[in-house]
Design a protein around this motif. Structure first.
Motif, PDB file in Angstrom:
ATOM      1  N   ALA A   1      57.053  56.447  59.584  1.00 54.65           N
ATOM      2  CA  ALA A   1      55.693  56.980  59.404  1.00 54.65           C
ATOM      3  C   ALA A   1      55.597  57.922  58.207  1.00 54.65           C
ATOM      4  CB  ALA A   1      55.237  57.685  60.676  1.00 54.65           C
ATOM      5  N   ASP A   2      56.714  58.524  57.795  1.00 55.36           N
ATOM      6  CA  ASP A   2      56.690  59.420  56.635  1.00 55.36           C
ATOM      7  C   ASP A   2      56.362  58.678  55.340  1.00 55.36           C
ATOM      8  OD1 ASP A   2      57.284  61.595  58.218  1.00 55.36           O
ATOM      9  OD2 ASP A   2      59.434  61.553  57.768  1.00 55.36           O
ATOM     10  N   GLY A   3      56.545  57.365  55.331  1.00 56.08           N
ATOM     11  CA  GLY A   3      56.252  56.558  54.152  1.00 56.08           C
ATOM     12  C   GLY A   3      54.823  56.053  54.113  1.00 56.08           C
ATOM     13  N   ILE A   4      53.985  56.595  54.995  1.00 54.58           N
ATOM     14  CA  ILE A   4      52.589  56.174  55.085  1.00 54.58           C
ATOM     15  C   ILE A   4      51.684  57.404  54.967  1.00 54.58           C
ATOM     16  CG2 ILE A   4      50.848  55.053  56.524  1.00 54.58           C
ATOM     17  CD1 ILE A   4      53.178  53.592  57.933  1.00 54.58           C
ATOM     18  N   VAL A   5      50.706  57.325  54.073  1.00 61.02           N
ATOM     19  CA  VAL A   5      49.715  58.380  53.923  1.00 61.02           C
ATOM     20  C   VAL A   5      48.370  57.811  54.348  1.00 61.02           C
ATOM     21  CG1 VAL A   5      48.513  59.869  52.285  1.00 61.02           C
ATOM     22  CG2 VAL A   5      50.966  59.480  52.041  1.00 61.02           C
TER      23      VAL A   5
ATOM     24  N   LEU B   1      51.024  53.063  51.209  1.00 57.51           N
ATOM     25  CA  LEU B   1      52.310  52.678  51.776  1.00 57.51           C
ATOM     26  C   LEU B   1      53.455  52.765  50.775  1.00 57.51           C
ATOM     27  CD1 LEU B   1      50.749  49.519  53.366  1.00 57.51           C
ATOM     28  CD2 LEU B   1      51.396  51.579  54.627  1.00 57.51           C
ATOM     29  N   GLN B   2      54.568  53.271  51.261  1.00 53.17           N
ATOM     30  CA  GLN B   2      55.817  53.287  50.491  1.00 53.17           C
ATOM     31  C   GLN B   2      56.784  52.345  51.207  1.00 53.17           C
ATOM     32  OE1 GLN B   2      57.752  57.105  50.249  1.00 53.17           O
ATOM     33  NE2 GLN B   2      59.193  56.407  48.698  1.00 53.17           N
ATOM     34  N   PHE B   3      56.664  51.054  50.885  1.00 58.55           N
ATOM     35  CA  PHE B   3      57.527  50.068  51.516  1.00 58.55           C
ATOM     36  C   PHE B   3      58.978  50.265  51.086  1.00 58.55           C
ATOM     37  CE2 PHE B   3      53.633  47.332  51.830  1.00 58.55           C
ATOM     38  CZ  PHE B   3      53.669  47.130  53.199  1.00 58.55           C
ATOM     39  N   ALA B   4      59.882  50.017  52.010  1.00 64.42           N
ATOM     40  CA  ALA B   4      61.309  50.050  51.694  1.00 64.42           C
ATOM     41  C   ALA B   4      61.639  48.835  50.826  1.00 64.42           C
ATOM     42  CB  ALA B   4      62.129  50.028  52.980  1.00 64.42           C
TER      43      ALA B   4
ATOM     44  N   LEU C   1      33.672  46.771  58.917  1.00 64.21           N
ATOM     45  CA  LEU C   1      32.741  46.165  57.966  1.00 64.21           C
ATOM     46  C   LEU C   1      33.405  45.557  56.741  1.00 64.21           C
ATOM     47  CD1 LEU C   1      30.061  49.002  58.115  1.00 64.21           C
ATOM     48  CD2 LEU C   1      30.182  46.898  59.501  1.00 64.21           C
ATOM     49  N   GLN C   2      34.431  46.213  56.219  1.00 59.21           N
ATOM     50  CA  GLN C   2      35.115  45.727  55.019  1.00 59.21           C
ATOM     51  C   GLN C   2      36.600  46.026  55.116  1.00 59.21           C
ATOM     52  OE1 GLN C   2      33.494  47.294  51.369  1.00 59.21           O
ATOM     53  NE2 GLN C   2      31.389  46.885  51.988  1.00 59.21           N
ATOM     54  N   TYR C   3      37.395  45.165  54.493  1.00 58.83           N
ATOM     55  CA  TYR C   3      38.833  45.380  54.407  1.00 58.83           C
ATOM     56  C   TYR C   3      39.275  44.929  53.024  1.00 58.83           C
ATOM     57  CZ  TYR C   3      43.838  44.813  55.026  1.00 58.83           C
ATOM     58  OH  TYR C   3      45.205  44.900  54.877  1.00 58.83           O
ATOM     59  N   HIS C   4      40.014  45.782  52.342  1.00 56.64           N
ATOM     60  CA  HIS C   4      40.557  45.457  51.023  1.00 56.64           C
ATOM     61  C   HIS C   4      41.991  45.964  50.956  1.00 56.64           C
ATOM     62  CE1 HIS C   4      36.461  44.607  49.629  1.00 56.64           C
ATOM     63  NE2 HIS C   4      36.113  45.716  50.260  1.00 56.64           N
ATOM     64  N   HIS C   5      42.866  45.184  50.349  1.00 62.85           N
ATOM     65  CA  HIS C   5      44.259  45.620  50.167  1.00 62.85           C
ATOM     66  C   HIS C   5      44.754  45.155  48.807  1.00 62.85           C
ATOM     67  CE1 HIS C   5      46.364  41.708  50.641  1.00 62.85           C
ATOM     68  NE2 HIS C   5      45.300  41.402  51.364  1.00 62.85           N
ATOM     69  N   GLY C   6      45.808  45.816  48.351  1.00 63.35           N
ATOM     70  CA  GLY C   6      46.387  45.411  47.084  1.00 63.35           C
ATOM     71  C   GLY C   6      47.388  46.424  46.574  1.00 63.35           C
ATOM     72  N   PRO C   7      47.932  46.125  45.411  1.00 63.94           N
ATOM     73  CA  PRO C   7      48.909  47.037  44.812  1.00 63.94           C
ATOM     74  C   PRO C   7      48.237  48.269  44.223  1.00 63.94           C
ATOM     75  CG  PRO C   7      48.487  45.212  43.329  1.00 63.94           C
ATOM     76  CD  PRO C   7      47.723  44.926  44.597  1.00 63.94           C
ATOM     77  N   ASN C   8      48.967  49.367  44.224  1.00 65.05           N
ATOM     78  CA  ASN C   8      48.512  50.610  43.605  1.00 65.05           C
ATOM     79  C   ASN C   8      48.751  50.495  42.104  1.00 65.05           C
ATOM     80  OD1 ASN C   8      48.012  53.220  42.767  1.00 65.05           O
ATOM     81  ND2 ASN C   8      49.755  54.117  43.825  1.00 65.05           N
ATOM     82  N   LEU C   9      47.705  50.463  41.334  1.00 67.24           N
ATOM     83  CA  LEU C   9      47.841  50.374  39.876  1.00 67.24           C
ATOM     84  C   LEU C   9      48.240  51.710  39.267  1.00 67.24           C
ATOM     85  CD1 LEU C   9      44.800  48.046  39.154  1.00 67.24           C
ATOM     86  CD2 LEU C   9      47.198  47.424  39.570  1.00 67.24           C
ATOM     87  N   ASP C  10      48.010  52.790  39.966  1.00 67.95           N
ATOM     88  CA  ASP C  10      48.465  54.138  39.606  1.00 67.95           C
ATOM     89  C   ASP C  10      48.247  54.460  38.128  1.00 67.95           C
ATOM     90  OD1 ASP C  10      49.523  56.647  40.122  1.00 67.95           O
ATOM     91  OD2 ASP C  10      51.596  56.002  39.886  1.00 67.95           O
TER      92      ASP C  10
ATOM     93  N   PRO D   1      53.545  56.999  42.246  1.00 70.51           N
ATOM     94  CA  PRO D   1      54.364  55.805  42.009  1.00 70.51           C
ATOM     95  C   PRO D   1      55.131  55.322  43.240  1.00 70.51           C
ATOM     96  CG  PRO D   1      55.404  57.734  41.060  1.00 70.51           C
ATOM     97  CD  PRO D   1      54.028  58.160  41.515  1.00 70.51           C
ATOM     98  N   GLU D   2      55.388  56.211  44.203  1.00 71.27           N
ATOM     99  CA  GLU D   2      56.142  55.805  45.385  1.00 71.27           C
ATOM    100  C   GLU D   2      55.309  54.986  46.372  1.00 71.27           C
ATOM    101  OE1 GLU D   2      54.220  59.704  46.133  1.00 71.27           O
ATOM    102  OE2 GLU D   2      55.469  58.963  44.502  1.00 71.27           O
ATOM    103  N   HIS D   3      53.999  55.115  46.302  1.00 74.55           N
ATOM    104  CA  HIS D   3      53.108  54.355  47.190  1.00 74.55           C
ATOM    105  C   HIS D   3      52.581  53.150  46.407  1.00 74.55           C
ATOM    106  CE1 HIS D   3      53.237  58.285  49.170  1.00 74.55           C
ATOM    107  NE2 HIS D   3      53.181  57.557  50.257  1.00 74.55           N
ATOM    108  N   LYS D   4      53.303  52.060  46.493  1.00 76.32           N
ATOM    109  CA  LYS D   4      53.026  50.897  45.652  1.00 76.32           C
ATOM    110  C   LYS D   4      51.944  49.969  46.206  1.00 76.32           C
ATOM    111  CE  LYS D   4      57.646  50.803  43.613  1.00 76.32           C
ATOM    112  NZ  LYS D   4      57.355  51.744  42.601  1.00 76.32           N
ATOM    113  N   ASP D   5      51.586  50.128  47.471  1.00 73.53           N
ATOM    114  CA  ASP D   5      50.603  49.249  48.104  1.00 73.53           C
ATOM    115  C   ASP D   5      49.684  50.069  48.995  1.00 73.53           C
ATOM    116  OD1 ASP D   5      51.675  46.306  47.591  1.00 73.53           O
ATOM    117  OD2 ASP D   5      53.412  47.559  48.066  1.00 73.53           O
TER     118      ASP D   5
END
Length: 111
Positions: free
Chosen positions: A92-96, A8-11, A37-46, A52-56
């Motif tokens: 949607a363009d800010g989501i891969v 995600l590239q949040f505004a 079965l599983q869900y994980h989320h967090g910041p992109n440590l890159d 760098p544009e997809h921070k989460d």
């Protein structure tokens, strides 16, 4: 198995608390969607400085495509995904999204 990967590239106008809330809320679907079965989320440590544009982001492991389809149709997912689109740069363009067919556990194999 199917690994659903979303980056995600949040505004900038959305506070970190708002970002975390929608990501946390997506995780509550684990108890509601059979085969999620599983869900994980967090910041992109890159570590490699490639995205760098997809921070989460988040990843979900599904039992199969049918479970993924149940997730896609779930009313809570429909509402939260619309919120994510609203919150990302360019909508949607800010989501891969990558959906990876998992071919087996290779964690015990040596390289």
């Amino acid at each position: 198995m199917l690994l659903h990967c979303v980056f995600l590239q949040f505004a900038d106008r959305y506070a970190e608390a708002e970002r975390k809330e929608v990501l946390r809320d997506l995780g509550t679907l684990k108890g509601e969607v059979d085969g999620m079965l599983q869900y994980h989320h967090g910041p992109n440590l890159d570590f490699e400085s490639k995205t760098p544009e997809h921070k989460d982001g988040f990843v979900i492991l599904f039992r199969d495509r049918e479970a993924h389809l149940a997730y896609e149709r779930h009313p809570k997912h429909v509402r939260l995904s619309a919120r994510l689109v609203e919150m990302c740069v360019g909508g949607a363009d800010g989501i891969v999204v990558y959906d990876i067919a998992c071919e087996g556990d290779t964690s015990s194999q040596s390289t």
